[in-house]
Motif scaffolding. Structure first.
Motif: not given
Length: 624
Positions: A381-401
């Motif tokens: 997934i290429k992060p953009r605004h909305g849900v994909t952006g939130r998923l990228a932020a969460m993946a950055a904070k907690q790898p493998g969540f």
């Protein structure tokens, strides 16, 4: 939106005439002169049969188009191979594919048109609706007598708009009956969902304004507005329809995608409710709501049964890659075919829970009994605004969540049987479309495990283009890993399998770029000698090996690439005494798809000339 052939009754339910019935009466007593009655009761002007003349003819017209494509789909599925090898079949297929692939571009407004075939269907629809709306006369009743309060042009436009309703809803569904009949995936039908919606909106406007003009001329517009509930229901329906139409325009929809996804269902419900009340069971108007509701609920039910009962909840593991993509891995027992996509609903605590997002599957399905583990659906997934952006932020904070998800689908794709027929596979991808190409490469390599008898060695060419060096590094590592694992299999068979070449194009020119200006090439001679990135003298693809070329500041020449593939396939076919089949599979930005489609359309002339058996194109856009 229907003509006001009945007066509103007082009392009872204020929104509907009383008593409420399924159909209103067609009984008619004309009190005009015989000549005026004959004029009023003409086939194209008679109010009490307008639903049969205009709404039913709209249904017949669209069903006839669907019927043609349904018949074509049945012929393709049921015809034996010897029929498909006939010259008339190949010529018909080549012409239809030319129409399906050929597109046009308006660089000034950055617009890439649908295919020529889609444009021709749109023009046929426009001709039908213009003829039915503007052809019959008069537009307004003559003033020599009281022929009725519904202007003829408003009557016919309203009924045609209502006739479109079942098709608008059918085309909006992902698991829809039109796809089942025609074999055309739902994403390819989205353009017709948009166009029928636009046609319905234009017809609604043509229906509305003649009433305003007529009553302003008559001098009772204010009275009608204050006393007739039909105006209020019509205006509310039209406002909701305007919102849906304007927000669905590509430029606006893409910019406010998340907001539109979250609000369009509510607006659609408001539109349907007030449109239903506005029609007020005039003639057979409610039959179209029954048909539309039945079709849509059937499609929705089929999708939800698959999502909740057959697929159930899944656990997705998310990882943010150095190239910026989010890799989503989902163990599953779902079966899928190459290039298919699913709609994923991430179970979050905000409005994103209400929306499902389409993602192309970037992995091949395998038999869990043979592999010893469940298949894994992988998305990039290429992060953009909305849900994909939130998923990228969460993946950055907690790898493998991990995240609970629901999946609807899969849809679209290329059948494995079709994939196995191609002698040459040309896979083209750009940017985040690289995930699509990885799935196609996985499937091609899977086919080498069970080669088709007598097919011989085939050719696999993969072209990937990106502006980002990190993306190119990611793709190079992924493709190397897949091809290296397959080399042992290829070396065990010197007759079947794929001769593989990979080209990675980096089109940007950053200050820090580890890639040299010239093309870098390295080959894998066999499974025991791992690849080393070095500069060999020739660029050779040998049996049981692959070549990988990395180019900087050079865009792929897609028309030249397809033309060379056709020429090579023609030479190979002449050598082995068997005409070759070519499959072109592409996923990328609009400009890449445009170039590929037009090159594939032009190549159809080579199939007409008998140089190759067929050239087939499967395309996946970033947005529909």
């Amino acid at each position: 939106m229907m003509g006001m052939g009945m007066d509103m009754h007082k009392g009872g339910i204020p929104w509907l005439d009383q008593p409420v019935m399924l159909h209103s009466s067609r009984a008619d007593k004309c009190k005009l002169t015989p000549a005026q009655c004959a004029y009023r009761n003409n086939h194209w002007r008679y109010w009490y049969q307008a639903d049969n003349v205009y709404a039913l003819n709209t249904v017949y017209f669209l069903c006839a188009i669907i019927g043609v494509f349904t018949l074509s789909n049945l012929l393709v599925r049921l015809s034996p191979d010897w029929v498909k090898r006939m010259r008339v079949w190949r010529a018909t297929t080549s012409i239809s594919r030319y129409l399906a692939y050929r597109g046009y571009r308006l660089p000034v407004v950055r617009y890439w048109s649908p295919s020529l075939g889609v444009i021709l269907l749109g023009l046929a629809g426009a001709a039908f609706f213009f003829a039915m709306t503007l052809g019959p006369k008069p537009y307004y009743w003559p003033t020599d007598a009281n022929y009725g309060s519904s202007p003829p042009i408003a009557t016919r436009a309203g009924w045609m708009a209502l006739g479109l309703l079942p098709f608008v809803l059918a085309l909006s569904a992902k698991a829809n009956m039109i796809s089942a009949l025609t074999g055309i995936p739902h994403e390819k039908l989205q353009v017709f969902h948009h166009w029928t919606s636009y046609a319905m909106f234009v017809l609604a406007l043509i229906h509305t304004f003649p009433y305003v003009i007529y009553h302003i001329w008559k001098g009772d517009m204010v009275k009608q507005w204050n006393t007739s509930i039909v105006y209020w229901t019509g205006i509310i329906a039209l406002l909701a329809q305007t919102y849906l139409t304007v927000m669905s325009l590509p430029g606006i929809r893409n910019r406010f995608y998340e907001f539109f996804k979250a609000t369009h269902i509510g607006a659609a419900v408001i539109f349907m409710v007030f449109f239903f009340l506005h029609c007020d069971f005039r003639l057979s108007s409610w039959d179209y709501f029954i048909a539309a509701g039945s079709i849509y609920l059937f499609s929705l039910g089929a999708a939800h049964i698959r999502t909740y009962l057959m697929h159930g909840f899944h656990t997705a593991t998310l990882e943010l890659l150095p190239c910026g993509l989010v890799r989503v891995t989902v163990p599953t027992v779902i079966n899928w075919t190459p290039g298919q996509h699913v709609f994923v609903r991430f179970l979050t605590s905000d409005l994103h829970l209400l929306t499902a997002h389409p993602f192309t599957i970037s992995s091949a399905c395998h038999n869990p009994d043979e592999a010893g583990k469940a298949s894994e659906i992988i998305f990039y997934i290429k992060p953009r605004h909305g849900v994909t952006g939130r998923l990228a932020a969460m993946a950055a904070k907690q790898p493998g969540f991990c995240k609970k998800i629901l999946m609807e689908g899969p849809y679209g794709g290329v059948s494995p049987h079709h994939m196995s027929q191609f002698d040459t596979l040309l896979v083209i991808a750009g940017g985040s479309g690289g995930g699509f190409s990885l799935a196609m490469v996985d499937e091609a390599l899977r086919l080498t495990e069970k080669p088709k008898p007598g097919q011989g060695r085939r050719n696999l060419q993969v072209v990937f283009s990106t502006r980002d060096v990190a993306m190119a590094d990611w793709y190079t590592n992924e493709i190397e890993a897949r091809l290296s694992k397959s080399t042992t299999i290829s070396l065990n068979d010197n007759s079947d399998g794929f001769e593989t070449s990979i080209s990675v194009h980096v089109t940007s020119n950053p200050a820090r770029d580890p890639i040299n200006d010239s093309a870098i090439s390295f080959t894998l001679p066999d499974a025991e000698n791992p690849p080393e990135k070095k500069m060999p003298s020739p660029d050779i693809t040998a049996t049981g090996s692959f070549s990988l070329n990395i180019h900087r500041n050079i865009r792929p020449d897609i028309p030249g690439l397809i033309a060379r593939s056709v020429a090579s396939a023609h030479a190979q076919g002449t050598h082995v005494g068997k005409k070759q089949r070519i499959g072109v599979l592409v996923c990328g930005p609009a400009s890449m798809l445009h170039d590929t489609r037009n090159a594939a359309a032009l190549a159809q002339t080579r199939t007409l000339g008998g140089e190759v058996e067929e050239l087939y194109l499967h395309s996946e856009p970033f947005a529909w």
